[in-house]
Design a protein around this motif. Structure first.
Motif, short mmCIF file in Angstrom:
data_model
loop_
_atom_site.label_atom_id
_atom_site.label_comp_id
_atom_site.label_asym_id
_atom_site.label_seq_id
_atom_site.Cartn_x
_atom_site.Cartn_y
_atom_site.Cartn_z
N VAL A 124 0.99 -1.38 0.03
CA VAL A 124 -0.11 0.12 -0.16
C VAL A 124 0.89 1.14 0.03
O VAL A 124 1.88 1.19 0.93
CB VAL A 124 -0.85 0.15 1.47
N SER A 125 0.78 2.15 -0.93
CA SER A 125 1.52 3.40 -1.15
C SER A 125 0.46 4.65 -0.81
O SER A 125 -0.32 4.99 -1.55
CB SER A 125 2.18 3.40 -2.33
N ILE A 126 0.83 5.42 0.14
CA ILE A 126 0.34 6.59 0.36
C ILE A 126 1.25 7.89 0.48
O ILE A 126 2.15 7.70 1.37
CB ILE A 126 -0.60 6.45 1.54
N ALA A 127 1.23 8.94 -0.27
CA ALA A 127 1.86 10.07 -0.13
C ALA A 127 0.98 11.54 0.01
O ALA A 127 -0.21 11.35 -0.53
CB ALA A 127 2.85 10.24 -1.23
N LEU A 128 1.54 12.61 0.65
CA LEU A 128 0.74 13.54 0.79
C LEU A 128 1.69 14.68 0.06
O LEU A 128 2.73 14.88 0.61
CB LEU A 128 0.54 13.93 2.24
N GLY A 137 5.32 10.34 3.33
CA GLY A 137 5.45 9.27 2.40
C GLY A 137 5.36 7.92 3.15
O GLY A 137 6.41 7.81 4.28
N VAL A 138 4.29 7.11 2.87
CA VAL A 138 4.21 5.67 3.54
C VAL A 138 3.95 4.53 2.64
O VAL A 138 3.20 4.86 1.93
CB VAL A 138 2.83 5.84 4.72
N ILE A 139 4.63 3.61 3.00
CA ILE A 139 4.71 2.39 1.97
C ILE A 139 4.52 1.20 3.04
O ILE A 139 5.35 1.05 3.92
CB ILE A 139 5.77 2.02 1.08
N LEU A 236 5.17 6.46 -7.42
CA LEU A 236 6.39 6.90 -7.19
C LEU A 236 6.46 7.87 -6.07
O LEU A 236 7.34 7.80 -5.29
CB LEU A 236 6.67 7.71 -8.30
N ALA A 237 5.37 8.71 -5.61
CA ALA A 237 5.60 9.76 -4.92
C ALA A 237 5.89 9.20 -3.11
O ALA A 237 6.93 9.99 -2.76
CB ALA A 237 3.89 10.41 -4.60
N ALA A 238 5.37 8.34 -2.68
CA ALA A 238 5.76 7.73 -1.35
C ALA A 238 7.37 7.16 -1.36
O ALA A 238 8.14 7.79 -0.62
CB ALA A 238 5.02 6.74 -0.72
N GLY A 239 7.57 6.35 -2.24
CA GLY A 239 9.01 5.96 -2.15
C GLY A 239 9.93 6.67 -2.70
O GLY A 239 11.10 6.83 -2.22
N MET A 240 9.67 7.91 -3.23
CA MET A 240 10.62 9.06 -3.68
C MET A 240 11.08 9.63 -2.49
O MET A 240 12.30 9.77 -2.42
CB MET A 240 10.11 10.10 -4.52
N TYR A 258 12.96 15.18 -9.62
CA TYR A 258 11.63 14.59 -9.69
C TYR A 258 10.75 15.44 -9.32
O TYR A 258 10.65 16.46 -8.92
CB TYR A 258 11.59 13.53 -8.43
N HIS A 259 9.47 15.35 -9.88
CA HIS A 259 8.30 16.20 -9.73
C HIS A 259 7.09 15.02 -10.01
O HIS A 259 7.13 14.11 -10.49
CB HIS A 259 8.23 17.59 -10.85
N LEU A 260 5.84 15.59 -9.65
CA LEU A 260 4.85 14.73 -9.63
C LEU A 260 4.32 14.18 -11.03
O LEU A 260 4.12 13.13 -11.12
CB LEU A 260 3.46 15.48 -9.15
#
Length: 290
Positions: A124-128, A137-139, A236-240, A258-260
């Motif tokens: 599960v990947s969650i980013a803000l 970033g949470v994985i 990519l967002a959380a892992g970045m 990196y950008h969104l």
């Protein structure tokens, strides 16, 4: 409020807040996903037979969205399963929300094909993002109960232990991961050509089947680097942020920051970044001219 730079606008990153909510959402969704392993009722194909979705993906995203919006009803939300199919749809969905002050970016199951086959490599990947910059970033890997967490300017952690990228200085000593793009006409052959170019130059290559987990493994030093074409913000967002906060480096395959909107990515421990980029560029497999 916490402030990493007195010249920047502050953002909340403690107690009730963003990181706590992201962790809670990832843990609850991950627990539910794991409980459904092997019992999904319907399997759908999106772009190709490499790109699968189940009702578990959709249910997990609804769960995460509901939990987030309960705490932050005014925040924007970008989720894989609520976005149309294909690169154009993903770009359009991102364009609609990327100017939001706060944007949650969610992949409810990254590695659905692994999940469908019972292979315990999904997450599960969650980013803000705050005004386009990833701040949380949470994985979460339900199979191993590994929770990777990063806050901008505050480091990255797994099981509460600080993460650091690997120490390899040369490509020849490195373990690298990649993935297979879902688009099979142009990008899949291009990535196979990339593997052919990179494989003789590294210790070995892995294809894990979850971009988010691959990025988490770079952040925690299990991998020296990762590259892949045709990914999305939710991949990519959380892992970045995990990698940046662990001392690594993330760019597009042309070497730009990196950008969104980045879709073709290189993520490494930093030491081997330029060397890996050069190999891909010289083989003309960056995908940036498509």
């Amino acid at each position: 409020m916490n402030q990493t730079n007195p010249n920047q606008e502050p953002y909340i990153v403690s107690s009730k807040s963003f990181t706590a909510v992201a962790i809670n959402c990832a843990a609850k969704a991950g627990e539910w996903i794991k409980s459904k392993l092997g019992s999904y009722e319907k399997l759908d194909i999106k772009v190709s037979t490499h790109d699968l979705v189940t009702e578990v993906d959709k249910g997990a995203e609804k769960l995460i969205r509901r939990l987030i919006l309960t705490h932050f009803p005014d925040h924007a939300f970008l989720g894989e399963e609520s976005t149309g199919i294909g690169a154009a749809a993903a770009a359009s969905a991102l364009h609609d929300v990327e100017e939001s002050e706060y944007l949650w970016i969610v992949d409810p199951i990254d590695g659905t094909t692994n999940y469908v086959h019972g292979l315990p490599l999904y997450s599960v990947s969650i980013a803000l993002a705050h005004k386009g910059e990833i701040i949380v970033g949470v994985i979460y890997d339900p199979s191993r109960d590994e929770l990777y967490v990063a806050e901008k300017g505050k480091g990255a952690y797994v099981h509460g232990v600080p993460m650091k990228v690997s120490k390899e200085q040369k490509l020849e000593d490195s373990l690298i991961a990649t993935g297979f793009p879902t688009e099979q006409t142009v990008l899949l052959p291009l990535n196979l050509a990339g593997i052919q170019a990179v494989a003789p130059r590294v210790r070995n290559i892995r294809t894990i089947g979850s971009a988010a987990l691959s990025l988490a493994y770079v952040a925690t030093g299990r991998l020296s680097g990762f590259w892949e074409l045709n990914l999305n913000a939710w991949d990519l967002a959380a892992g970045m942020l995990l990698i940046q906060e662990s001392g690594g480096r993330v760019t597009d395959t042309a070497g730009n920051p990196y950008h969104l909107g980045v879709r073709n990515v290189i993520a490494t421990n930093g030491h081997i970044h330029d060397e890996l980029h050069t190999v891909l560029e010289q083989a003309n497999v960056t995908g940036m001219d498509l």
